[in-house]
Design a protein around this motif. Structure first.
Motif, PDB file in Angstrom:
ATOM      1  N   LYS A 121      28.745  39.954  30.717  1.00  0.00           N
ATOM      2  CA  LYS A 121      29.006  41.207  30.026  1.00  0.00           C
ATOM      3  C   LYS A 121      28.572  42.378  30.894  1.00  0.00           C
ATOM      4  O   LYS A 121      27.490  42.356  31.476  1.00  0.00           O
TER       5      LYS A 121
ATOM      6  N   GLN B 123      27.081  53.667  29.879  1.00  0.00           N
ATOM      7  CA  GLN B 123      25.784  53.098  29.533  1.00  0.00           C
ATOM      8  C   GLN B 123      25.117  53.782  28.356  1.00  0.00           C
ATOM      9  O   GLN B 123      24.250  53.189  27.726  1.00  0.00           O
ATOM     10  N   VAL B 126      27.355  54.180  22.595  1.00  0.00           N
ATOM     11  CA  VAL B 126      27.460  53.044  21.677  1.00  0.00           C
ATOM     12  C   VAL B 126      28.466  53.430  20.593  1.00  0.00           C
ATOM     13  O   VAL B 126      28.387  54.530  20.056  1.00  0.00           O
ATOM     14  N   GLU B 161      36.306  49.128  23.543  1.00  0.00           N
ATOM     15  CA  GLU B 161      35.906  48.634  24.866  1.00  0.00           C
ATOM     16  C   GLU B 161      36.803  49.213  25.959  1.00  0.00           C
ATOM     17  O   GLU B 161      36.316  49.684  26.988  1.00  0.00           O
ATOM     18  N   GLU B 167      28.648  49.636  24.523  1.00  0.00           N
ATOM     19  CA  GLU B 167      28.116  48.669  23.561  1.00  0.00           C
ATOM     20  C   GLU B 167      28.788  48.880  22.206  1.00  0.00           C
ATOM     21  O   GLU B 167      29.211  49.986  21.894  1.00  0.00           O
ATOM     22  N   SER B 191      32.033  38.867  20.262  1.00  0.00           N
ATOM     23  CA  SER B 191      31.280  38.617  21.476  1.00  0.00           C
ATOM     24  C   SER B 191      32.095  37.837  22.494  1.00  0.00           C
ATOM     25  O   SER B 191      31.934  38.006  23.698  1.00  0.00           O
ATOM     26  N   ILE B 196      31.575  43.480  26.501  1.00  0.00           N
ATOM     27  CA  ILE B 196      30.436  44.402  26.455  1.00  0.00           C
ATOM     28  C   ILE B 196      29.455  43.868  25.407  1.00  0.00           C
ATOM     29  O   ILE B 196      29.835  43.071  24.540  1.00  0.00           O
ATOM     30  N   PRO B 197      28.191  44.272  25.498  1.00  0.00           N
ATOM     31  CA  PRO B 197      27.203  43.753  24.541  1.00  0.00           C
ATOM     32  C   PRO B 197      27.516  44.117  23.093  1.00  0.00           C
ATOM     33  O   PRO B 197      28.021  45.207  22.817  1.00  0.00           O
ATOM     34  N   ASP B 220      24.157  39.903  21.263  1.00  0.00           N
ATOM     35  CA  ASP B 220      23.268  40.264  22.369  1.00  0.00           C
ATOM     36  C   ASP B 220      21.995  40.920  21.855  1.00  0.00           C
ATOM     37  O   ASP B 220      20.981  40.940  22.534  1.00  0.00           O
TER      38      ASP B 220
END
Lengths: 204, 251
Positions: A121, B123, B126, B161, B167, B191, B196-197, B220
């Motif tokens: 991931k 990063q 979310v 995504e 996330e 998942s 991505i987490p 995750d």
């Protein structure tokens, strides 16, 4: 907590290079928790004259690099003589190049930053372990302690690797060459372990 | 090895925690900063602050809170609730938030995800998705799960995504508040299909539920509120049990 290491009594000038790349409030606060004040600046003279230089960075490599160039910091940073700590993207920009945005880096560390594959991931977000610790930066830190990372690109293992991390492959969690240090992880967000690493840096 | 994350969520209204909390050692049970410090010391891996206030001063109050949390807490934290513009996010990140979470505003204007990612990077973005099953189909809902949309969970998550979110925080409205466990089937599908987490939310009632969501739900990270606030589950003991069950955690 800081009095344990007797740091508070030392007078020193810490600068955080401010070139408009990401959240620097956290690192400022982390230094404050250790009993120091850090100055945010992009002023060449002020950076040159500091005792310790922190080079943060969050975001995308090529745009961060062009911001560095705009302020002439790309020439300054590799010539600094005092301890310099690059964090996350800061560390990546200190490398030879980055695959992100096909970016030429500052060339301090002789390694090319590349992207994790889609087998894992991406970004890697969270707490991973550091191993093979090889520097005074990690004084008092045990093998396999957890540190906090958020990143999609990484520096492979190289001669300058001073800590390793494992995610898809073993890669550089931290790098060092002479007075230059870089951590892929965020010491300012890595709880007490990160605080100790930051403290070790400030004690250099 | 990358550890599975445990994330307490604090609901905030006008700069104060909303739900009653059962911490006897708190000087001020409504102070989010003090609570955040305690969770951090107990081993929480991350914190989420969800602002549910609707006042005009909301932005400033929240920015002030973020600043005070960042000053004290040395683990990452995410801020969400009513964030709808690049400016909103800029203020929160400048004040020390590590990540922001957007929900309804992303559904109404998906381009916002791209804009935020372009400006701040994947990063720290979310995307929270609230969904529940209607006739066997997972449907995205707004306004805390009250208003159904025409979007399907898995399609929307894929789009999120593709637009660059770092996330996904998935809350099953069917599980939320039940204390019967997380929506592991849907989580596992998310998942597996996404790269991505995924943060699991909604349904935590006991320690086993966390093991289940990491093993069966392939999550995750797992987020919960009341089980932590009312001390039904201690974070330290939870992590010990997860470790015994072979799940990588930070202890």
């Amino acid at each position: 907590m800081f009095s344990r290491f007797g740091l508070k009594s030392i007078k020193m000038k810490i600068v955080i290079i401010n070139y408009g790349a990401g959240n620097i409030q956290s690192i400022k606060f982390a230094i404050k928790r250790l009993g120091f004040d850090a100055v945010l600046t992009n002023d060449v003279e002020e950076i040159k004259n500091a005792d310790k230089v922190i080079f943060p960075g969050v975001g995308e490599a090529s745009s961060a690099m062009s911001k560095l160039r705009d302020s002439g910091l790309d020439n300054l940073i590799p010539n600094l003589k005092q301890p310099v700590l690059g964090i996350c993207l800061g560390m990546q920009l200190m490398c030879h190049s980055s695959e992100e945005g096909n970016t030429k880096g500052l060339g301090i560390f002789d390694v090319d930053v590349i992207k994790f594959s889609s087998k894992v991931k991406v970004p890697q977000i969270g707490w991973n372990q550091i191993t093979n610790l090889k520097s005074t930066l990690f004084k008092g830190i045990e093998e396999n302690e957890h540190i906090y990372l958020v990143h999609s690109f990484y520096a492979p293992l190289c001669n300058e690797t001073i800590a390793e991390c494992s995610y898809e492959v073993d890669y550089s969690a931290a790098l060092q060459k002479d007075n230059f240090y870089g951590t892929q992880f965020h010491p300012e967000k890595s709880s007490d372990v990160g605080q100790r690493i930051l403290e070790n840096f400030l004690k250099m | 090895m990358l550890a599975k994350r445990i994330i307490p969520c604090l609901d905030i209204k006008d700069g104060r925690t909303v739900k009653g909390v059962n911490f006897v050692d708190l000087r001020d049970a409504g102070d989010p900063v003090e609570l955040a410090e305690i969770y951090s010391k107990e081993g929480a891996d991350e914190l989420v602050f969800l602002d549910i206030s609707a006042t005009e001063q909301k932005r400033k109050t929240l920015a002030d809170l973020v600043f005070r949390v960042a000053e004290k807490v040395n683990i990452p934290f995410t801020v969400g609730g009513g964030i709808s513009s690049v400016e909103d996010v800029d203020v929160l990140l400048q004040n020390g938030a590590d990540k922001v979470s957007i929900n309804s505003s992303a559904v109404k204007n998906p381009q916002l995800i791209n804009d935020l990612v372009a400006k701040f990077g994947s990063q720290c973005i979310v995307v929270a998705i609230d969904a529940k099953q209607i006739d066997g189909e997972w449907i995205v809902h707004l306004v805390g799960g009250k208003v159904p949309t025409d979007r399907k969970l898995f399609e929307w998550a894929k789009e999120v995504e593709d637009r660059g979110a770092g996330e996904i925080l998935f809350t099953s409205m069917d599980n939320d508040g039940t204390k019967d466990g997380f929506a592991n089937e849907a989580l596992a599908k998310l998942s597996t299909e996404l790269n991505i987490p995924i943060i699991a939310s909604g349904g935590a009632g006991n320690k086993q539920h966390f093991t289940d969501t990491f093993v069966n739900g392939k999550a995750d990270a797992a987020l919960a509120a009341s089980v932590f606030h009312f001390k039904e589950i201690g974070i330290q003991e939870l992590k010990e049990e997860l470790k015994e069950n072979g799940i990588p955690v930070r202890i």
